[in-house]
Design a protein around this motif. Structure first.
Motif, PDB file in Angstrom:
ATOM      1  N   SER A  35     -81.972  54.897  49.668  1.00 50.33           N
ATOM      2  CA  SER A  35     -82.324  55.173  50.769  1.00 50.33           C
ATOM      3  C   SER A  35     -81.022  55.838  51.369  1.00 50.33           C
ATOM      4  O   SER A  35     -81.013  56.667  52.425  1.00 50.33           O
ATOM      5  N   SER A  36     -79.820  55.358  51.006  1.00 51.56           N
ATOM      6  CA  SER A  36     -78.424  55.842  51.406  1.00 51.56           C
ATOM      7  C   SER A  36     -78.442  57.372  51.080  1.00 51.56           C
ATOM      8  O   SER A  36     -77.817  58.311  52.225  1.00 51.56           O
ATOM      9  N   ALA A  37     -78.841  57.963  50.189  1.00 50.24           N
ATOM     10  CA  ALA A  37     -79.015  59.310  49.640  1.00 50.24           C
ATOM     11  C   ALA A  37     -79.787  60.109  50.754  1.00 50.24           C
ATOM     12  O   ALA A  37     -79.513  61.151  51.132  1.00 50.24           O
ATOM     13  N   THR A  38     -81.123  59.485  51.079  1.00 52.36           N
ATOM     14  CA  THR A  38     -81.953  60.135  52.199  1.00 52.36           C
ATOM     15  C   THR A  38     -81.372  60.291  53.344  1.00 52.36           C
ATOM     16  O   THR A  38     -81.376  61.351  54.028  1.00 52.36           O
ATOM     17  N   THR A  39     -80.595  59.097  53.716  1.00 53.23           N
ATOM     18  CA  THR A  39     -80.094  58.984  54.969  1.00 53.23           C
ATOM     19  C   THR A  39     -78.995  60.112  55.104  1.00 53.23           C
ATOM     20  O   THR A  39     -78.769  60.853  56.307  1.00 53.23           O
ATOM     21  N   VAL A  40     -78.251  60.415  54.184  1.00 56.16           N
ATOM     22  CA  VAL A  40     -77.142  61.413  53.969  1.00 56.16           C
ATOM     23  C   VAL A  40     -77.710  62.774  54.091  1.00 56.16           C
ATOM     24  O   VAL A  40     -77.256  63.718  55.008  1.00 56.16           O
ATOM     25  N   THR A  41     -79.041  63.141  53.481  1.00 53.40           N
ATOM     26  CA  THR A  41     -79.470  64.306  53.477  1.00 53.40           C
ATOM     27  C   THR A  41     -79.957  64.611  55.262  1.00 53.40           C
ATOM     28  O   THR A  41     -79.762  65.402  55.740  1.00 53.40           O
ATOM     29  N   VAL A  42     -80.465  63.529  55.578  1.00 56.96           N
ATOM     30  CA  VAL A  42     -80.792  63.422  56.918  1.00 56.96           C
ATOM     31  C   VAL A  42     -79.907  63.935  58.212  1.00 56.96           C
ATOM     32  O   VAL A  42     -80.048  64.647  59.036  1.00 56.96           O
ATOM     33  N   VAL A  43     -78.808  63.191  57.796  1.00 56.01           N
ATOM     34  CA  VAL A  43     -77.540  63.470  58.723  1.00 56.01           C
ATOM     35  C   VAL A  43     -77.145  65.133  58.593  1.00 56.01           C
ATOM     36  O   VAL A  43     -76.943  65.639  59.767  1.00 56.01           O
ATOM     37  N   GLY A  44     -77.204  65.587  57.405  1.00 57.28           N
ATOM     38  CA  GLY A  44     -77.053  67.019  57.537  1.00 57.28           C
ATOM     39  C   GLY A  44     -77.800  67.916  58.166  1.00 57.28           C
ATOM     40  O   GLY A  44     -77.729  68.619  58.769  1.00 57.28           O
ATOM     41  N   PHE A  45     -79.147  67.487  57.860  1.00 61.13           N
ATOM     42  CA  PHE A  45     -80.147  68.189  58.615  1.00 61.13           C
ATOM     43  C   PHE A  45     -80.049  68.184  60.149  1.00 61.13           C
ATOM     44  O   PHE A  45     -80.171  69.229  60.887  1.00 61.13           O
ATOM     45  N   VAL A  46     -80.059  66.879  60.669  1.00 57.60           N
ATOM     46  CA  VAL A  46     -79.954  66.965  62.155  1.00 57.60           C
ATOM     47  C   VAL A  46     -78.700  67.740  62.527  1.00 57.60           C
ATOM     48  O   VAL A  46     -78.728  68.238  63.835  1.00 57.60           O
ATOM     49  N   GLY A  47     -77.346  67.480  61.786  1.00 61.31           N
ATOM     50  CA  GLY A  47     -76.180  67.990  62.288  1.00 61.31           C
ATOM     51  C   GLY A  47     -76.148  69.812  62.172  1.00 61.31           C
ATOM     52  O   GLY A  47     -75.924  70.407  63.058  1.00 61.31           O
ATOM     53  N   ALA A  48     -77.164  70.133  61.176  1.00 59.37           N
ATOM     54  CA  ALA A  48     -77.453  71.724  61.107  1.00 59.37           C
ATOM     55  C   ALA A  48     -78.647  72.234  61.977  1.00 59.37           C
ATOM     56  O   ALA A  48     -78.745  73.399  61.987  1.00 59.37           O
ATOM     57  N   GLY A  49     -79.185  71.455  62.771  1.00 59.76           N
ATOM     58  CA  GLY A  49     -80.281  71.721  63.694  1.00 59.76           C
ATOM     59  C   GLY A  49     -81.569  72.082  62.895  1.00 59.76           C
ATOM     60  O   GLY A  49     -82.638  72.515  63.527  1.00 59.76           O
ATOM     61  N   LEU A  50     -81.519  71.500  61.733  1.00 57.65           N
ATOM     62  CA  LEU A  50     -82.965  71.726  61.049  1.00 57.65           C
ATOM     63  C   LEU A  50     -84.097  70.716  61.389  1.00 57.65           C
ATOM     64  O   LEU A  50     -85.285  70.743  61.143  1.00 57.65           O
ATOM     65  N   LEU A  51     -83.543  69.454  61.823  1.00 58.70           N
ATOM     66  CA  LEU A  51     -84.452  68.635  62.339  1.00 58.70           C
ATOM     67  C   LEU A  51     -83.992  67.951  63.553  1.00 58.70           C
ATOM     68  O   LEU A  51     -82.629  68.176  63.748  1.00 58.70           O
ATOM     69  N   THR A  52     -84.727  67.682  64.454  1.00 58.44           N
ATOM     70  CA  THR A  52     -84.419  66.883  65.730  1.00 58.44           C
ATOM     71  C   THR A  52     -84.339  65.218  65.400  1.00 58.44           C
ATOM     72  O   THR A  52     -84.827  64.913  64.510  1.00 58.44           O
ATOM     73  N   PHE A  53     -83.491  64.604  66.154  1.00 52.16           N
ATOM     74  CA  PHE A  53     -83.259  63.395  65.961  1.00 52.16           C
ATOM     75  C   PHE A  53     -84.507  62.402  65.906  1.00 52.16           C
ATOM     76  O   PHE A  53     -84.506  61.442  65.187  1.00 52.16           O
ATOM     77  N   PRO A  54     -85.326  62.717  66.991  1.00 44.11           N
ATOM     78  CA  PRO A  54     -86.520  61.832  66.740  1.00 44.11           C
ATOM     79  C   PRO A  54     -87.059  62.042  65.415  1.00 44.11           C
ATOM     80  O   PRO A  54     -88.091  61.168  64.894  1.00 44.11           O
ATOM     81  N   GLN A  55     -87.305  63.274  65.032  1.00 48.44           N
ATOM     82  CA  GLN A  55     -87.827  63.481  63.520  1.00 48.44           C
ATOM     83  C   GLN A  55     -87.161  62.715  62.487  1.00 48.44           C
ATOM     84  O   GLN A  55     -87.683  61.979  61.625  1.00 48.44           O
ATOM     85  N   ALA A  56     -85.705  62.625  62.682  1.00 50.57           N
ATOM     86  CA  ALA A  56     -84.946  61.863  61.775  1.00 50.57           C
ATOM     87  C   ALA A  56     -85.120  60.392  61.864  1.00 50.57           C
ATOM     88  O   ALA A  56     -85.028  59.606  60.585  1.00 50.57           O
ATOM     89  N   VAL A  57     -85.440  59.790  62.970  1.00 50.96           N
ATOM     90  CA  VAL A  57     -85.681  58.478  63.075  1.00 50.96           C
ATOM     91  C   VAL A  57     -87.051  58.167  62.386  1.00 50.96           C
ATOM     92  O   VAL A  57     -87.006  57.093  61.489  1.00 50.96           O
TER      93      VAL A  57
END
Length: 529
Positions: free
Chosen positions: A62-84
């Motif tokens: 789950s940590s690796a998934t979370t790190v990937t999601v952080v990168g996506f949110v920071g790059a604007g590829l995902l919104t934070f509600p989607q990341a949740v």
């Protein structure tokens, strides 16, 4: 007794090392597909939860998934509600490890059979290259997990009859809470809820703790695993801090619900669905309360995301804020972070340059933008130098290459912005004024405002400007060759032409390479006219 303790500790160590080894290999093997899955199918919190579950189950972390999601949110590829939604699903996906341990380690007892798998995996890792080597590493890690599990079981056998459930807090509300705290502390120390769940299954199988005590431990371990996420957010980017807080809040809420439903759900689940099997019942309970947590939280995902965004508000920070050093462990996430930083730098330069390319504009804002982007460009250069992409991973390498090109053109564009004296001749000359004003109008558009159309306009302007500048420069120099005009004015005009031509070229190249770096599988970008 001492030998038994050492065997248990050694087993835990092997289990932890095996999980880490397997997870790292699986992340590299499935990382590109996982990233594509997350970006393609995460359109709502519900689809985010599904993709988060599948991704975490595939890479066993789950940590690796979370790190990937952080990168996506920071790059604007995902919104934070989607990341949740992905964070919710990652908690379900991580319970797959418990099922794997219970079915293969306790039911099939493959500890001895894992030894030849360990040999085969290690040999493949040493002799092979690329994905075959990663597959061998994953196999070796998988084998180590069960070798360690068997060592834990063998060591715990020495404690049978000597350590009993009576040695732990009693099965009361207070006793369960104490077990919950113990589980949280264990996971905070080992930094692995999977190892904690496996150890609990071993204790349960040896009769050292009761089923309800084990269930309370597992709830605590689910809460304790958030300590890792919380520590990882300290000093991190806003996206990382928001993700960490969301992870903590969700696991705490889920843990509280599971704690108060423990007596109502855990025992009936074990005695009914699992036929009285303690270990199967525990793993089923772990999965069930995470599922219940997702079902309860999904309808509240958007309000929950807004609450987290208010608790961790956006504050003015350096343009290089996204360059979190902890993301360097995942090349894909690090590339996302670098692209986010490059986007912030280009947006600052584009906006200032767009304002400067107005009639009568003063270049003060342009000079301020140059000063603001100077440290960020240095940080970006250093960060890009620290990203290590395996040579056989062609897609990340293409994205990384696009970022290097983008950085080079950003650096050159900033150099052009250090020449405000060129603006006067550009805007004063009738032949240069129109393309300069058009470039300024394009640059003043907000970032991400129909980027495809913006890139097309820049492409057309760049092509038109390049051919026009050649003609104008030849005409200007021919006037000098004929003895007409003033040399200083002619040279000032040709310098202005060159400035506009190169500025338009760098602006287009920055936008083009950004579009390439945004793709999961970058190919040569085709501009459709």
């Amino acid at each position: 007794m001492n030998a038994d303790i050492l065997q248990v500790l050694g087993g835990i160590g092997l289990f932890l090392f095996g999980m880490q080894t397997m997870t790292e290999a699986l992340r590299q093997l499935a990382g590109q597909r996982a990233r594509a899955l997350l970006t393609r199918f995460t359109t709502t919190p519900l689809t985010g939860a599904i993709t988060g579950t599948l991704t975490t189950a595939a890479i066993q972390s789950s940590s690796a998934t979370t790190v990937t999601v952080v990168g996506f949110v920071g790059a604007g590829l995902l919104t934070f509600p989607q990341a949740v939604g992905i964070i919710f699903g990652a908690n379900i996906g991580t319970t797959v490890t418990g099922w794997m341990v219970m079915l293969l380690g306790f039911k099939l007892k493959i500890g001895l059979a894992a030894l030849p798998l360990l040999f085969a995996g290690s040999l493949t890792r040493v002799l092979a290259r690329g994905n075959w080597a990663r597959a061998g590493q994953a196999l070796a890690g998988f084998a180590l997990v069960f070798v360690g599990l068997e060592m834990m079981q063998a060591g715990m056998a020495g404690f049978q009859g000597q350590v009993t459930p009576a040695d732990f807090p009693p099965d009361t509300l207070l006793g369960r809470f104490e077990m919950l705290l113990l589980g949280a502390v264990i996971t905070a120390i080992t930094q692995s809820s999977s190892a904690g769940v496996a150890s609990t299954l071993v204790l349960l199988g040896a009769g050292t703790i009761s089923f309800t005590q084990a269930a309370a431990l597992v709830i605590g371990m689910d809460i304790g695993t958030t300590v890792t996420a919380l520590l990882a957010t300290v000093g991190g980017s806003r996206a990382m801090r928001q993700t960490g807080l969301a992870h903590v809040a969700y696991n705490v809420v889920t843990g509280v619900v599971a704690f108060f439903l423990l007596g109502l759900i855990a025992l009936p689940l074990r005695d009914g669905l699992m036929g009285g099997d303690n270990q199967a019942g525990l793993v089923a309970f772990h999965t069930l309360f995470n599922l219940v947590g997702v079902v309860l939280m999904l309808p509240l995902a958007n309000p929950f995301a807004r609450l987290v965004e208010r608790l961790v508000p956006e504050r003015p920070g350096p343009l290089s804020e996204a360059l979190d050093q902890r993301l360097l462990a995942d090349p894909g996430a690090a590339i996302d972070a670098a692209r986010s930083c490059a986007g912030a730098i280009s947006a600052t330069l584009f906006a200032a340059l767009g304002e400067a390319l107005r009639p009568g504009a003063h270049p003060v804002a342009l000079q301020a933008a140059v000063e603001k982007t100077e440290p960020a460009l240095l940080d970006l250069r250093d960060y890009l130098a620290r990203i290590v992409v395996p040579v056989d991973q062609t897609r990340p390498l293409r994205r990384y290459s696009a970022l290097l090109h983008q950085y080079d053109h950003l650096h050159r564009l900033q150099h052009r912005c250090r020449q405000p004296e060129r603006l006067g001749p550009v805007l004063a000359d009738a032949s240069l004024r129109r393309p300069a004003l058009l470039l300024g109008a394009i640059l003043r558009r907000p970032p991400h405002d129909d980027d495809g159309a913006r890139l097309l306009r820049l492409y057309r302007l760049r092509r038109a400007t390049a051919s026009r500048m050649v003609r104008l420069r030849r005409r200007a120099l021919s006037r000098k060759a004929g003895g007409t005009g003033e040399s200083a004015r002619i040279f000032a005009l040709t310098d202005a032409m060159r400035w506009l031509d190169r500025t338009a070229a760098h602006v287009y190249s920055v936008a083009r390479y950004d579009a390439l770096a945004a793709q999961e599988n970058p190919e040569e970008l085709r501009i459709e006219e």
